[in-house]
Design a protein around this motif. Structure first.
Motif, PDB file in Angstrom:
ATOM      1  N   MET A   1       4.461 -91.343 -21.262  1.00  0.00           N
ATOM      2  CA  MET A   1       4.058 -92.102 -20.069  1.00  0.00           C
ATOM      3  C   MET A   1       2.674 -91.713 -19.555  1.00  0.00           C
ATOM      4  O   MET A   1       2.133 -92.340 -18.659  1.00  0.00           O
ATOM      5  CB  MET A   1       5.085 -91.880 -18.961  1.00  0.00           C
ATOM      6  N   GLY A   2       2.090 -90.639 -20.107  1.00  0.00           N
ATOM      7  CA  GLY A   2       0.829 -90.142 -19.576  1.00  0.00           C
ATOM      8  C   GLY A   2      -0.374 -90.955 -20.005  1.00  0.00           C
ATOM      9  O   GLY A   2      -0.506 -91.328 -21.178  1.00  0.00           O
ATOM     10  N   SER A   3      -1.273 -91.220 -19.039  1.00  0.00           N
ATOM     11  CA  SER A   3      -2.516 -91.926 -19.336  1.00  0.00           C
ATOM     12  C   SER A   3      -3.513 -91.712 -18.212  1.00  0.00           C
ATOM     13  O   SER A   3      -4.139 -92.653 -17.725  1.00  0.00           O
ATOM     14  CB  SER A   3      -2.263 -93.421 -19.543  1.00  0.00           C
ATOM     15  N   GLY A   4      -3.663 -90.461 -17.771  1.00  0.00           N
ATOM     16  CA  GLY A   4      -4.629 -90.163 -16.718  1.00  0.00           C
ATOM     17  C   GLY A   4      -4.341 -90.915 -15.447  1.00  0.00           C
ATOM     18  O   GLY A   4      -3.211 -90.923 -14.951  1.00  0.00           O
ATOM     19  N   ALA A   5      -5.373 -91.588 -14.925  1.00  0.00           N
ATOM     20  CA  ALA A   5      -5.237 -92.308 -13.664  1.00  0.00           C
ATOM     21  C   ALA A   5      -4.313 -93.514 -13.768  1.00  0.00           C
ATOM     22  O   ALA A   5      -3.861 -94.038 -12.749  1.00  0.00           O
ATOM     23  CB  ALA A   5      -6.612 -92.771 -13.173  1.00  0.00           C
ATOM     24  N   THR A   6      -4.006 -93.952 -14.995  1.00  0.00           N
ATOM     25  CA  THR A   6      -3.158 -95.141 -15.176  1.00  0.00           C
ATOM     26  C   THR A   6      -1.796 -94.780 -15.772  1.00  0.00           C
ATOM     27  O   THR A   6      -1.153 -95.632 -16.389  1.00  0.00           O
ATOM     28  CB  THR A   6      -3.869 -96.171 -16.066  1.00  0.00           C
ATOM     29  N   SER A   7      -1.363 -93.537 -15.620  1.00  0.00           N
ATOM     30  CA  SER A   7      -0.063 -93.126 -16.166  1.00  0.00           C
ATOM     31  C   SER A   7       1.045 -94.050 -15.678  1.00  0.00           C
ATOM     32  O   SER A   7       1.036 -94.500 -14.533  1.00  0.00           O
ATOM     33  CB  SER A   7       0.242 -91.686 -15.749  1.00  0.00           C
ATOM     34  N   GLY A   8       1.998 -94.308 -16.564  1.00  0.00           N
ATOM     35  CA  GLY A   8       3.136 -95.160 -16.223  1.00  0.00           C
ATOM     36  C   GLY A   8       3.104 -96.521 -16.872  1.00  0.00           C
ATOM     37  O   GLY A   8       4.136 -97.192 -16.974  1.00  0.00           O
ATOM     38  N   TRP A   9       1.922 -96.947 -17.362  1.00  0.00           N
ATOM     39  CA  TRP A   9       1.855 -98.314 -17.896  1.00  0.00           C
ATOM     40  C   TRP A   9       2.730 -98.524 -19.133  1.00  0.00           C
ATOM     41  O   TRP A   9       3.199 -99.662 -19.348  1.00  0.00           O
ATOM     42  CB  TRP A   9       0.410 -98.741 -18.177  1.00  0.00           C
ATOM     43  N   PRO A  10       3.008 -97.500 -19.981  1.00  0.00           N
ATOM     44  CA  PRO A  10       3.951 -97.778 -21.082  1.00  0.00           C
ATOM     45  C   PRO A  10       5.326 -98.212 -20.567  1.00  0.00           C
ATOM     46  O   PRO A  10       6.018 -98.994 -21.225  1.00  0.00           O
ATOM     47  CB  PRO A  10       4.018 -96.434 -21.827  1.00  0.00           C
ATOM     48  N   GLY A  11       5.717 -97.717 -19.387  1.00  0.00           N
ATOM     49  CA  GLY A  11       6.978 -98.155 -18.790  1.00  0.00           C
ATOM     50  C   GLY A  11       6.912 -99.593 -18.312  1.00  0.00           C
ATOM     51  O   GLY A  11       7.878-100.358 -18.465  1.00  0.00           O
ATOM     52  N   THR A  12       5.779 -99.986 -17.736  1.00  0.00           N
ATOM     53  CA  THR A  12       5.651-101.386 -17.295  1.00  0.00           C
ATOM     54  C   THR A  12       5.712-102.325 -18.492  1.00  0.00           C
ATOM     55  O   THR A  12       6.287-103.409 -18.409  1.00  0.00           O
ATOM     56  CB  THR A  12       4.337-101.619 -16.512  1.00  0.00           C
ATOM     57  N   ASP A  13       5.124-101.911 -19.629  1.00  0.00           N
ATOM     58  CA  ASP A  13       5.191-102.745 -20.840  1.00  0.00           C
ATOM     59  C   ASP A  13       6.637-102.994 -21.262  1.00  0.00           C
ATOM     60  O   ASP A  13       6.997-104.106 -21.667  1.00  0.00           O
ATOM     61  CB  ASP A  13       4.443-102.053 -21.989  1.00  0.00           C
ATOM     62  N   TRP A  14       7.456-101.959 -21.192  1.00  0.00           N
ATOM     63  CA  TRP A  14       8.868-102.098 -21.538  1.00  0.00           C
ATOM     64  C   TRP A  14       9.551-103.139 -20.649  1.00  0.00           C
ATOM     65  O   TRP A  14      10.222-104.057 -21.128  1.00  0.00           O
ATOM     66  CB  TRP A  14       9.573-100.754 -21.344  1.00  0.00           C
ATOM     67  N   ILE A  15       9.422-102.981 -19.351  1.00  0.00           N
ATOM     68  CA  ILE A  15      10.140-103.839 -18.395  1.00  0.00           C
ATOM     69  C   ILE A  15       9.659-105.283 -18.503  1.00  0.00           C
ATOM     70  O   ILE A  15      10.461-106.230 -18.486  1.00  0.00           O
ATOM     71  CB  ILE A  15       9.982-103.279 -16.972  1.00  0.00           C
ATOM     72  N   GLU A  16       8.355-105.459 -18.651  1.00  0.00           N
ATOM     73  CA  GLU A  16       7.803-106.804 -18.802  1.00  0.00           C
ATOM     74  C   GLU A  16       8.372-107.497 -20.038  1.00  0.00           C
ATOM     75  O   GLU A  16       8.782-108.669 -19.980  1.00  0.00           O
ATOM     76  CB  GLU A  16       6.272-106.709 -18.935  1.00  0.00           C
ATOM     77  N   ASP A  17       8.378-106.774 -21.152  1.00  0.00           N
ATOM     78  CA  ASP A  17       8.822-107.377 -22.403  1.00  0.00           C
ATOM     79  C   ASP A  17      10.318-107.685 -22.377  1.00  0.00           C
ATOM     80  O   ASP A  17      10.755-108.730 -22.888  1.00  0.00           O
ATOM     81  CB  ASP A  17       8.492-106.438 -23.562  1.00  0.00           C
ATOM     82  N   ILE A  18      11.104-106.795 -21.784  1.00  0.00           N
ATOM     83  CA  ILE A  18      12.549-107.058 -21.672  1.00  0.00           C
ATOM     84  C   ILE A  18      12.802-108.325 -20.859  1.00  0.00           C
ATOM     85  O   ILE A  18      13.597-109.187 -21.241  1.00  0.00           O
ATOM     86  CB  ILE A  18      13.274-105.852 -21.045  1.00  0.00           C
ATOM     87  N   LEU A  19      12.081-108.452 -19.731  1.00  0.00           N
ATOM     88  CA  LEU A  19      12.231-109.652 -18.895  1.00  0.00           C
ATOM     89  C   LEU A  19      11.816-110.902 -19.666  1.00  0.00           C
ATOM     90  O   LEU A  19      12.509-111.936 -19.633  1.00  0.00           O
ATOM     91  CB  LEU A  19      11.393-109.510 -17.626  1.00  0.00           C
TER      92      LEU A  19
END
Length: 438
Positions: A189-207
């Protein structure tokens, strides 16, 4: 030295006379002054506009920056005799925001977020590209007209999401078993100031795969509540797949691991995780190259669907902030088939420009299939949801995925907070993010 009355001093062999040393020092001083004068002339020439300069901010650093300079910037500079003052930053959103606030924004910027660019367009910081870029060269989900009817960006590089990577030596039965085991998913999930976006990708794609592009687009436009059945279900499905709130060591590793390092266990002995839900660019990571990474549509693997209901996509989007002749020439260059072809060939990425072949005959099978999926006219393409949302909502969404991964029992409170934020007046929402929807 010995002196001769009435005559010049005689030099000792192997030394220089005083006049010679004075002459050498004089030559050195003059040379230094000429060098400084030359540098000053260069600065002065640029300042006077005799050697035009265009400033460009993008997110490519390191090897990516070297490739970009070689494939795209240097040919532009040779052709137009315009110097490109390039700044690469992994925090380009923060850099751009600070520059705009200080009144010193770059001439051209490359960002991944159309939602962020839409906000700059609303604030009149962007220049419309209608006279500079042909819309027909790109699809609607890539060069999206805003409510005023103008287009303000286009993609220089595109990536396919809605896919899951796995090693070439893993068979179908193993894949089917691994999908239901949280420890088999590579997640960082780490990405510096934008950490968390791999989780948003998951939720978006599932929806997107569960409910299709119409529901997805209502959500991305701010017209569907975060607490709706559809959105809430996407979070709970993700929880079951990756084990949110479960094994503490597994959760800790996901929270602390940078996204670029998530696939490293794939190449370990014994192998750790073997599945990664990630965009097409991750194929260039050493672990996936070592494992000869292949991909399968996420809809097929996770939901047993024969094909995705839509493809989620992302891209590096080019926008213009200063209407200068040299900046407009750079925009035209970046939007050209030649520049797009050169950059994607050098960087091993993808272009969706109509004038660029999806993949050359020498490309690997996985590369050709990804390129063709990005051009697939039978299946809608929807731009990354969080990147398309207003920046404040995007950032809160990413932070919420981190909190949820550790504490899934906080979901109701997190969704309520996102609903409250999304209802804030003055936010800029995109009118559309998918092909073929309204």
């Amino acid at each position: 030295m010995s002196a001769h009355p009435g005559g010049p001093p005689t030099a000792v062999p192997g030394t220089r006379s005083r006049p010679a040393r004075r002459l050498a020092r004089t030559v050195t001083v003059v040379a230094s002054c000429l060098a400084l004068l030359a540098a000053a002339v260069v600065v002065g020439v640029r300042a006077l506009g005799q050697e035009p300069t265009v400033t460009l901010l993008a997110n490519w650093t390191g090897e990516d920056e070297q490739h970009f300079r070689k494939a795209v910037i240097e040919p532009f500079e040779r052709k137009y005799h315009i110097h490109v003052d390039y700044q690469g930053s992994n925090a380009e959103s923060q850099v751009l925001g600070a520059d705009v606030e200080a009144g010193t924004p770059p001439d051209v910027v490359v960002l991944t977020g159309p939602g962020e660019l839409a906000e700059y367009a609303r604030q009149k910081h962007l220049v419309a590209l209608d006279q500079l870029v042909r819309r027909e060269d790109f699809g609607t989900s890539w060069a999206t007209p805003l409510a005023d009817g103008h287009v303000y960006w286009f993609p220089l590089k595109a990536d396919l999401k809605s896919i899951v990577w796995y090693p070439a030596d893993v068979g179908g039965r193993q894949l089917g078993q691994a999908v239901h085991r949280p420890d088999r998913w590579c997640l960082g999930m780490g990405s510096g100031a934008t950490s968390g976006w791999p989780g948003t990708d998951w939720i978006e794609d599932i929806l997107l795969q569960r409910y299709g592009p119409d529901v997805y687009e209502r959500w991305v436009r701010g017209d569907l509540s975060w607490r709706s059945k559809q959105v809430k279900e996407a979070w709970t499905v993700w929880r079951g797949l990756v084990g949110a709130g479960g094994d503490p060591e597994l959760v800790r590793r996901a929270l602390k691991t940078p996204y670029r390092s998530a696939s490293e266990p794939v190449a370990a002995t014994p192998r750790g995780c073997m599945l990664e839900h990630q965009a097409s660019f991750i194929r260039n990571q050493p672990a996936w190259q070592h494992a000869d990474g292949r991909y399968v549509p996420s809809a097929q693997l996770i939901f047993g669907a024969p094909a995705p209901r839509a493809w989620e996509v992302s891209g590096d989007l080019v926008a213009l902030l200063h209407d200068t002749p040299q900046a407009k020439k750079l925009i035209g260059h970046l939007a050209s088939a030649d520049a797009q072809r050169a950059w994607t060939a050098e960087e091993s990425g993808f272009s969706v420009h109509a004038g660029v072949e999806p993949a050359s005959g020498g490309a690997a099978a996985w590369h050709r299939s990804l390129a063709l999926a990005l051009r697939d006219k039978r299946t809608p393409h929807c731009f990354d949801a969080s990147d398309s949302m207003p920046p404040a909502v995007r950032d809160a969404f990413a932070e919420a995925t981190i909190e949820f991964l550790a504490h899934p029992d906080h979901l109701d409170a997190l969704l309520r907070s996102l609903d409250t934020l999304s209802a804030t007046r003055g936010l800029t929402w995109l009118p559309s993010v998918c092909d073929g929807t309204s």
